[in-house]
Design a protein around this motif. Structure first.
Motif, PDB file in Angstrom:
ATOM      1  N   SER A 111       1.249  -0.969  -0.106  1.00  0.00           N
ATOM      2  CA  SER A 111      -0.064  -0.465  -0.088  1.00  0.00           C
ATOM      3  C   SER A 111       0.458   1.402   0.198  1.00  0.00           C
ATOM      4  CB  SER A 111      -0.795  -0.066   1.601  1.00  0.00           C
ATOM      5  OG  SER A 111      -0.074  -0.342   2.388  1.00  0.00           O
ATOM      6  N   LEU A 112       0.330   2.415   0.008  1.00  0.00           N
ATOM      7  CA  LEU A 112       1.042   3.866  -0.210  1.00  0.00           C
ATOM      8  C   LEU A 112       1.654   3.654   1.375  1.00  0.00           C
ATOM      9  CD1 LEU A 112       1.584   6.565  -1.806  1.00  0.00           C
ATOM     10  CD2 LEU A 112      -0.933   7.342   0.129  1.00  0.00           C
ATOM     11  N   LEU A 113       1.465   3.740   2.686  1.00  0.00           N
ATOM     12  CA  LEU A 113       1.669   3.525   3.242  1.00  0.00           C
ATOM     13  C   LEU A 113       3.424   2.825   3.631  1.00  0.00           C
ATOM     14  CD1 LEU A 113      -0.877   4.631   6.291  1.00  0.00           C
ATOM     15  CD2 LEU A 113       0.359   5.954   4.656  1.00  0.00           C
ATOM     16  N   GLU A 114       3.090   1.609   3.027  1.00  0.00           N
ATOM     17  CA  GLU A 114       4.783   0.734   3.102  1.00  0.00           C
ATOM     18  C   GLU A 114       5.386   0.469   1.593  1.00  0.00           C
ATOM     19  OE1 GLU A 114       1.690  -3.068   3.695  1.00  0.00           O
ATOM     20  OE2 GLU A 114       1.604  -2.226   2.267  1.00  0.00           O
ATOM     21  N   LEU A 115       5.532   1.994   1.136  1.00  0.00           N
ATOM     22  CA  LEU A 115       6.386   2.489   0.061  1.00  0.00           C
ATOM     23  C   LEU A 115       8.052   2.727   0.925  1.00  0.00           C
ATOM     24  CD1 LEU A 115       4.319   3.656  -2.647  1.00  0.00           C
ATOM     25  CD2 LEU A 115       5.305   0.801  -2.934  1.00  0.00           C
ATOM     26  N   ASN A 116       8.901   2.712   0.668  1.00  0.00           N
ATOM     27  CA  ASN A 116      10.145   2.920   0.965  1.00  0.00           C
ATOM     28  C   ASN A 116      10.652   3.369  -0.023  1.00  0.00           C
ATOM     29  OD1 ASN A 116      11.664   0.580   0.503  1.00  0.00           O
ATOM     30  ND2 ASN A 116      10.747  -0.304   2.693  1.00  0.00           N
ATOM     31  N   GLU A 117      12.398   3.549   0.499  1.00  0.00           N
ATOM     32  CA  GLU A 117      12.996   4.405  -1.156  1.00  0.00           C
ATOM     33  C   GLU A 117      13.446   2.518  -1.400  1.00  0.00           C
ATOM     34  OE1 GLU A 117      16.620   6.636   0.541  1.00  0.00           O
ATOM     35  OE2 GLU A 117      15.191   7.888   0.648  1.00  0.00           O
ATOM     36  N   ALA A 118      13.554   1.403  -0.804  1.00  0.00           N
ATOM     37  CA  ALA A 118      14.123  -0.112  -1.684  1.00  0.00           C
ATOM     38  C   ALA A 118      13.098  -0.881  -2.426  1.00  0.00           C
ATOM     39  CB  ALA A 118      15.000  -0.588  -0.978  1.00  0.00           C
ATOM     40  N   THR A 119      11.420  -0.258  -2.267  1.00  0.00           N
ATOM     41  CA  THR A 119      10.530  -0.708  -3.437  1.00  0.00           C
ATOM     42  C   THR A 119      10.334   0.144  -4.823  1.00  0.00           C
ATOM     43  OG1 THR A 119       8.716   0.113  -1.716  1.00  0.00           O
ATOM     44  CG2 THR A 119       9.922  -1.993  -0.863  1.00  0.00           C
ATOM     45  N   CYS A 120       9.393  -0.710  -5.534  1.00  0.00           N
ATOM     46  CA  CYS A 120       9.064  -0.728  -6.401  1.00  0.00           C
ATOM     47  C   CYS A 120       8.470  -0.072  -6.404  1.00  0.00           C
ATOM     48  CB  CYS A 120       9.058  -1.545  -7.717  1.00  0.00           C
ATOM     49  SG  CYS A 120       8.151  -1.176  -8.975  1.00  0.00           S
ATOM     50  N   HIS A 121       7.651   1.979  -7.040  1.00  0.00           N
ATOM     51  CA  HIS A 121       6.261   2.173  -6.287  1.00  0.00           C
ATOM     52  C   HIS A 121       5.885   2.691  -7.654  1.00  0.00           C
ATOM     53  CE1 HIS A 121       9.247   4.534  -3.835  1.00  0.00           C
ATOM     54  NE2 HIS A 121       8.718   5.010  -3.328  1.00  0.00           N
ATOM     55  N   TRP A 122       5.716   1.469  -8.657  1.00  0.00           N
ATOM     56  CA  TRP A 122       4.759   1.643  -9.553  1.00  0.00           C
ATOM     57  C   TRP A 122       3.627   1.352  -9.463  1.00  0.00           C
ATOM     58  CZ3 TRP A 122       6.004   2.249 -15.011  1.00  0.00           C
ATOM     59  CH2 TRP A 122       4.785   2.600 -15.783  1.00  0.00           C
ATOM     60  N   HIS A 148      11.200  -4.371 -14.415  1.00  0.00           N
ATOM     61  CA  HIS A 148      10.687  -4.576 -15.427  1.00  0.00           C
ATOM     62  C   HIS A 148       9.722  -3.021 -15.435  1.00  0.00           C
ATOM     63  CE1 HIS A 148       7.272  -5.941 -17.675  1.00  0.00           C
ATOM     64  NE2 HIS A 148       6.731  -5.566 -16.690  1.00  0.00           N
ATOM     65  N   HIS A 149       9.185  -2.756 -14.699  1.00  0.00           N
ATOM     66  CA  HIS A 149       8.486  -1.240 -14.680  1.00  0.00           C
ATOM     67  C   HIS A 149       9.388  -0.228 -15.135  1.00  0.00           C
ATOM     68  CE1 HIS A 149       5.531  -3.317 -11.934  1.00  0.00           C
ATOM     69  NE2 HIS A 149       5.214  -2.836 -13.071  1.00  0.00           N
ATOM     70  N   SER A 150      11.024  -0.437 -14.677  1.00  0.00           N
ATOM     71  CA  SER A 150      11.717   0.850 -15.801  1.00  0.00           C
ATOM     72  C   SER A 150      11.673   0.977 -16.574  1.00  0.00           C
ATOM     73  CB  SER A 150      13.112   0.685 -14.703  1.00  0.00           C
ATOM     74  OG  SER A 150      13.188   0.403 -13.120  1.00  0.00           O
ATOM     75  N   ARG A 151      12.011  -0.595 -17.416  1.00  0.00           N
ATOM     76  CA  ARG A 151      12.113  -0.317 -18.614  1.00  0.00           C
ATOM     77  C   ARG A 151      10.166   0.019 -19.633  1.00  0.00           C
ATOM     78  NH1 ARG A 151      13.924  -5.650 -17.280  1.00  0.00           N
ATOM     79  NH2 ARG A 151      11.801  -6.363 -17.764  1.00  0.00           N
ATOM     80  N   ILE A 152       9.473   0.439 -18.801  1.00  0.00           N
ATOM     81  CA  ILE A 152       8.461   0.801 -19.105  1.00  0.00           C
ATOM     82  C   ILE A 152       8.549   2.234 -19.246  1.00  0.00           C
ATOM     83  CG2 ILE A 152       5.758   0.659 -19.150  1.00  0.00           C
ATOM     84  CD1 ILE A 152       6.025  -2.416 -18.154  1.00  0.00           C
ATOM     85  N   ALA A 153       8.568   2.231 -18.191  1.00  0.00           N
ATOM     86  CA  ALA A 153       8.554   4.216 -17.712  1.00  0.00           C
ATOM     87  C   ALA A 153       9.931   4.998 -18.153  1.00  0.00           C
ATOM     88  CB  ALA A 153       9.217   3.894 -15.898  1.00  0.00           C
TER      89      ALA A 153
END
Length: 169
Positions: A111-122, A148-153
């Protein structure tokens, strides 16, 4: 700057030159010490019109013959007139292959609250739905997304133009 006053003899000379069919530039050169725009302004203030055509403009110029063009024209669908009753065609698009190429495991979803710098924000899904989540995979160094998501973004500029999706059946 010299202020020019239009004397009666200069106005008469202007009228004669105008009726003879001279251009405003030619009249300005003939009168001297006056601009083309001053001549045009005076002609309009005097209401002069109906001038004789100059010999060069009396006869139409012959047109140059153009070589035949060997160009193929492609017809395009044209929509003219009232389109309110026109047929509406529904196009079935293949589902976006990106959505199925990378299935995010349930344990990785954040979830939004569980994100940190080491996780994918996609973001995945509709933010207003309860099933919305973020990828949560391992983010690449100094990027907010996984590989994977960096190749898309982050696509090279030449690849940004979308091509028709390739169907594999």
């Amino acid at each position: 700057m010299t202020v020019l006053t239009w004397s009666e003899d200069r106005v008469e000379q202007l009228k004669k030159l105008w009726e003879a069919g001279l251009s405003a530039s030619q009249i300005a050169a003939e009168l001297g010490n006056v601009t083309r725009n001053a001549v045009i302004g005076k002609v309009h203030r005097l209401g002069l019109s109906g001038r004789a055509k100059s010999p060069s403009s009396a006869a139409p110029r012959p047109r140059k013959a153009r070589p035949a063009q060997h160009m193929m024209r492609v017809s395009r669908p044209v929509s003219r007139g009232n389109t309110a009753l026109a047929h509406a065609f529904e196009v079935e698009l293949d589902p976006d292959p990106i959505a199925y190429d990378n299935v995010v495991p349930m344990s990785q979803r954040l979830s939004l609250l569980e994100l940190n710098e080491a996780t994918c924000h996609w973001p995945v899904g509709d933010p207003s739905s309860p099933e919305f989540f973020f990828c949560g995979g391992k983010a690449l160094n100094s990027l907010p997304y996984c590989a994977h998501h960096s190749r898309i973004a982050y696509q090279p500029t030449g690849d940004r133009r979308r091509q028709a999706p390739k169907t594999t059946r």
